[in-house]
Motif scaffolding. Structure first.
Motif, mmCIF file in Angstrom:
data_model
loop_
_atom_site.group_PDB
_atom_site.id
_atom_site.type_symbol
_atom_site.label_atom_id
_atom_site.label_comp_id
_atom_site.label_asym_id
_atom_site.label_seq_id
_atom_site.Cartn_x
_atom_site.Cartn_y
_atom_site.Cartn_z
ATOM 1 N N SER B 85 0.820 -1.205 0.000
ATOM 2 C CA SER B 85 0.000 0.000 0.000
ATOM 3 C C SER B 85 0.860 1.264 0.000
ATOM 4 N N PHE B 86 2.010 1.203 0.682
ATOM 5 C CA PHE B 86 2.828 2.405 0.719
ATOM 6 C C PHE B 86 3.431 2.720 -0.638
ATOM 7 N N SER B 87 3.880 1.688 -1.352
ATOM 8 C CA SER B 87 4.526 1.991 -2.631
ATOM 9 C C SER B 87 3.535 2.634 -3.601
ATOM 10 N N THR B 88 2.255 2.260 -3.517
ATOM 11 C CA THR B 88 1.245 2.902 -4.376
ATOM 12 C C THR B 88 1.147 4.392 -4.067
ATOM 13 N N VAL B 89 0.991 4.718 -2.782
ATOM 14 C CA VAL B 89 0.826 6.146 -2.456
ATOM 15 C C VAL B 89 2.135 6.898 -2.694
ATOM 16 N N PHE B 90 3.251 6.209 -2.503
ATOM 17 C CA PHE B 90 4.544 6.859 -2.756
ATOM 18 C C PHE B 90 4.637 7.292 -4.215
ATOM 19 N N TRP B 91 4.333 6.379 -5.130
ATOM 20 C CA TRP B 91 4.435 6.730 -6.557
ATOM 21 C C TRP B 91 3.349 7.706 -6.978
ATOM 22 N N ASN B 92 2.160 7.568 -6.403
ATOM 23 C CA ASN B 92 1.117 8.563 -6.679
ATOM 24 C C ASN B 92 1.610 9.958 -6.330
ATOM 25 N N THR B 93 2.266 10.049 -5.168
ATOM 26 C CA THR B 93 2.760 11.348 -4.715
ATOM 27 C C THR B 93 3.835 11.883 -5.654
ATOM 28 N N VAL B 94 4.797 11.022 -5.973
ATOM 29 C CA VAL B 94 5.919 11.478 -6.786
ATOM 30 C C VAL B 94 5.434 11.898 -8.181
ATOM 31 N N ILE B 95 4.554 11.088 -8.767
ATOM 32 C CA ILE B 95 4.080 11.414 -10.120
ATOM 33 C C ILE B 95 3.283 12.723 -10.103
ATOM 34 N N LEU B 96 2.369 12.835 -9.159
ATOM 35 C CA LEU B 96 1.559 14.059 -9.076
ATOM 36 C C LEU B 96 2.454 15.283 -8.834
ATOM 37 N N SER B 97 3.404 15.139 -7.917
ATOM 38 C CA SER B 97 4.282 16.273 -7.612
ATOM 39 C C SER B 97 5.148 16.641 -8.799
ATOM 40 N N PHE B 98 5.551 15.617 -9.542
ATOM 41 C CA PHE B 98 6.362 15.892 -10.721
ATOM 42 C C PHE B 98 5.567 16.716 -11.737
ATOM 43 N N TYR B 99 4.339 16.319 -11.982
ATOM 44 C CA TYR B 99 3.488 17.097 -12.897
ATOM 45 C C TYR B 99 3.265 18.508 -12.377
ATOM 46 N N LYS B 100 3.068 18.591 -11.046
ATOM 47 C CA LYS B 100 2.832 19.900 -10.459
ATOM 48 C C LYS B 100 4.039 20.801 -10.633
ATOM 49 N N LEU B 101 5.217 20.216 -10.455
ATOM 50 C CA LEU B 101 6.446 20.998 -10.602
ATOM 51 C C LEU B 101 6.634 21.381 -12.070
ATOM 52 N N LEU B 102 6.388 20.423 -12.937
ATOM 53 C CA LEU B 102 6.609 20.638 -14.371
ATOM 54 C C LEU B 102 5.705 21.735 -14.927
ATOM 55 N N PHE B 103 4.414 21.702 -14.557
ATOM 56 C CA PHE B 103 3.483 22.688 -15.101
ATOM 57 C C PHE B 103 3.212 23.843 -14.137
ATOM 58 N N GLY B 104 3.222 23.515 -12.873
ATOM 59 C CA GLY B 104 2.872 24.537 -11.881
ATOM 60 C C GLY B 104 3.999 25.508 -11.608
ATOM 61 N N PHE B 105 5.234 25.043 -11.709
ATOM 62 C CA PHE B 105 6.335 25.951 -11.393
ATOM 63 C C PHE B 105 6.507 27.055 -12.441
ATOM 64 N N TYR B 273 -2.676 9.259 3.143
ATOM 65 C CA TYR B 273 -2.437 7.912 3.662
ATOM 66 C C TYR B 273 -2.034 7.973 5.134
ATOM 67 N N VAL B 274 -1.153 8.932 5.462
ATOM 68 C CA VAL B 274 -0.742 9.122 6.857
ATOM 69 C C VAL B 274 -1.964 9.464 7.705
ATOM 70 N N TYR B 275 -2.808 10.335 7.184
ATOM 71 C CA TYR B 275 -4.023 10.700 7.924
ATOM 72 C C TYR B 275 -4.889 9.467 8.174
ATOM 73 N N ARG B 276 -5.087 8.682 7.113
ATOM 74 C CA ARG B 276 -5.977 7.528 7.240
ATOM 75 C C ARG B 276 -5.417 6.460 8.179
ATOM 76 N N THR B 277 -4.126 6.106 7.955
ATOM 77 C CA THR B 277 -3.559 5.066 8.823
ATOM 78 C C THR B 277 -3.365 5.592 10.247
ATOM 79 N N GLY B 278 -2.935 6.854 10.366
ATOM 80 C CA GLY B 278 -2.619 7.399 11.680
ATOM 81 C C GLY B 278 -3.840 7.729 12.502
ATOM 82 N N LEU B 279 -4.691 8.580 11.964
ATOM 83 C CA LEU B 279 -5.785 9.075 12.796
ATOM 84 C C LEU B 279 -7.078 8.296 12.642
ATOM 85 N N VAL B 280 -7.281 7.656 11.494
ATOM 86 C CA VAL B 280 -8.523 6.903 11.342
ATOM 87 C C VAL B 280 -8.326 5.466 11.847
#
Lengths: 308, 318
Positions: B85-105, B273-280
């Motif tokens: 489960s962590f590797s899924t959210v890890f790559w989701n984060t990296v891919i999304l952030s990469f797009y954000k940096l590429l277009f958003g920056f 994911y941290v919110y869900r595993t940690g607080l929920v």
């Protein structure tokens, strides 16, 4: 960096003196530029206008598709409905309470820390400065912060929305920088007369520091108005919900409890009208003041970009 | 004077010096009193949670408290990397952030360049003020506005799609479109505000440079290319370095408000994911370990990009 406007005006004046006829491609660029910036500005205005128009429309219009800018079939039923809901009012009350408490207490705490740090002779000054700066780079994160609040017994207490963000390191530093620019001679006279530092801060420094107090105060107000996550995790009592959390429950969870607690009226009215009216009720105060206060925010960015 | 004196005294006589320090501290006692509320606040609400991070090396039990809970070494970290489960959210984060940096920056930089070329000052001010607006709204409100506007049933965007004969897309409910929507709403919210720094840099360019270029016969595009853009390069590099850590960060408030079960496969990121595993699910130690790992990587990324920036001859942040 000093006076942006003057530089700007000078430049455009000088441009005009050196008249060079614009080439065709330059003129096309200008049109393109106006077009792009206009599209961008419209993209910001239209979603707000759309929701605004729908909030004043009757339920059957809301279900018609298309862009709404002027309400078709003007109706106040959405507002009449949500203003009867108890949670909109408690939400407003709780939000205003946290905004006021955080702004007043936050400014006092921030000033109390910033003023001594501006005194070069204070023993331990650099140690205390590091004490303030370190939390800018390292933070406990979600779970340790939550457990801390729980351990302190602040769950379901309004203090949980006030104390953890009372003074921000960044605000302390920029306020300290402002105080450092106030000439010492002003305070020395008072010191000779036997006034203590607390008296000097409130009677001499405070009146001179209104620009920075306004800036930090306005940041706090807007930040506090928009905060919701801390309320979501620390507060369980629905009577203590802030406006943003009430809004969240109405628009994302379509919480009947939130809207319908007080008026058990028939749900004849469309959920959509209620959602739209709630959004508008929550953003109107901010939209009404932001054009007038934005300059304080812009100034803050400039202060921050200078190394202190 | 006072301090130089005390330095000399340190060498001469320690006891006397101690007295001196105490005297100085006593002299400034009111200043220390002023600092007290903030210091107590920081210890209780900023330093205590930092100390609390040690639960990522423990098996935290509410009854036992942070101190009493048993040490487990790196078990929590092993658990993170053992599961899928962590590797899924890890790559989701990296891919999304990469797009954000590429277009958003670059987006605010382009806007700043465009605004800078506008000759009508009033129009420029108007556009600026309007683009600041989203900065003052919370993500709850922004998500509410967008979900209405992009509603596949009766939103205006869907209406245009239908009018053009295209099947309306549910931008926030379709995993295929979720990343695109997050990049777009992210730009929408911050473009005007992020642009301020660049506009300030642009207005501090010496106008004489432009005059000299005009006399030399440089066209407007050449002036942009050879004066404007190089002049803002240092600030662009600094902000890029500072933003590089964001490759593994994500905007919790944004994602959390848009996230729904339909898009969880692409939309779930580290912070949600941290919110869900940690607080929920209340797996406190596990969630804290993820946070710690994320912060360490973010710091490393900033460090590396600063190093690279210095190597290629730009000014770093330290």
């Amino acid at each position: 960096m000093v006076n942006l406007n003057i530089i700007h005006k000078n430049r455009s004046k000088k441009y005009n003196n050196l008249v060079i006829p614009a080439t065709r491609s330059e003129r096309i660029f200008d049109y393109f530029n106006y077009f792009i910036t206009a599209v961008l500005a419209l993209s910001m205005v239209l979603p707000v206008l759309h929701v605004l128009a729908l909030s004043f429309s009757s339920a059957d219009v809301v279900n018609m598709s298309g862009l709404h800018i002027i309400p078709k079939k003007f109706s106040l039923e959405g507002y009449r409905y949500i203003l009867k809901s108890k949670y909109i009012w408690t939400g407003y009350f709780n939000t205003i309470l946290r905004v006021v408490a955080n702004t007043v207490l936050g400014l006092l705490t921030t000033m109390g820390m910033a003023y001594p740090l501006a005194k070069k002779k204070l023993p331990g000054r650099s140690m205390f400065t590091w004490f303030i700066i370190i939390p800018m780079f390292i933070a406990g994160g979600l779970v340790p912060s939550y457990l801390n609040i729980k351990e302190l017994g602040l769950i379901d207490s309004r203090w949980a929305l006030i104390l953890p963000i009372l003074a921000k390191p960044y605000n302390i530093i920029i306020m300290r920088n402002f105080f450092m620019n106030i000439p010492d001679s002003l305070e020395e006279a008072a010191e000779i007369d036997g006034a203590n530092s607390i008296y000097i801060l409130f009677k001499i420094i405070l009146p001179l520091s209104m620009p920075i107090i306004a800036t930090v105060g306005l940041w706090t107000i807007v930040d506090q108005w928009n905060r919701w996550f801390d309320c979501l995790i620390y507060i369980r009592d629905t009577n203590k919900y802030v406006l943003q959390v009430v809004l969240r429950r109405i628009i994302f969870e379509t919480s009947v409890e939130m809207i319908d607690a007080q008026n058990n009226a028939k749900m004849a009215i469309s959920q959509e009208v209620i959602k739209n009216a709630t959004i508008i009720v929550a953003i109107v105060p901010i939209l009404a003041i932001y054009p007038f206060i934005q300059k304080y925010f812009v100034k803050g960015i400039m202060v921050g970009s200078l190394k202190g | 004077m006072q301090s130089t004196k005390s330095v000399i005294l340190t060498v001469k006589n320690r006891n006397k010096n101690r007295k001196h320090v105490l005297k100085a501290v006593w002299k400034y006692r009111y200043l220390y009193i002023l600092m007290l509320p903030c210091i107590i606040n920081f210890i209780l609400f900023r330093y205590k949670p930092i100390y609390g991070v040690i639960i990522s090396f423990k098996d935290y039990k509410v009854k036992l408290g942070i101190m009493g809970s048993p040490w487990v070494g790196l078990d929590n970290f092993k658990a993170i990397f053992a599961g899928t489960s962590f590797s899924t959210v890890f790559w989701n984060t990296v891919i999304l952030s990469f797009y954000k940096l590429l277009f958003g920056f670059p987006a605010p930089i382009i806007l700043a360049l465009l605004l800078n070329e506008l000759k009508n000052i009033k129009y420029k001010k108007l556009v600026q003020t309007i683009t600041y607006m989203p900065h003052f709204l919370s993500w709850v409100v922004v998500a509410g506005l967008f979900i209405q506007f992009f509603s596949p049933g009766n939103g205006p965007v869907a209406y245009i799609f239908k009018a053009m004969g295209i099947k309306p897309v549910y931008f926030f409910g379709d995993p295929k479109w979720f990343r695109f929507s997050m990049v777009l709403t992210g730009i929408w919210k911050s473009i005007g505000w992020d642009c301020i720094v660049y506009l300030a840099a642009l207005s501090s360019i010496d106008p004489q440079l432009y005059e000299a270029a005009i006399i030399d016969g440089a066209t407007r595009f050449q002036r942009i290319r050879y004066i404007t853009i190089p002049s803002i390069m240092p600030i662009v590099i600094i902000l890029l370095i500072l933003n590089s850590g964001s490759l593994i960060e994500d905007n919790f408030e944004q994602i959390f408000n848009f996230l729904n079960d339909a898009v969880l496969s692409k939309g779930d990121v580290i912070s949600t994911y941290v919110y869900r595993t940690g607080l929920v699910k209340m797996r406190y130690s596990y969630a804290t370990a993820i946070d710690l790992f994320r912060n360490a990587v973010a710091f490393l990324l900033v460090f590396i990009s600063n190093f690279i920036a210095k190597k290629v001859g730009e000014e770093g942040i330290w």
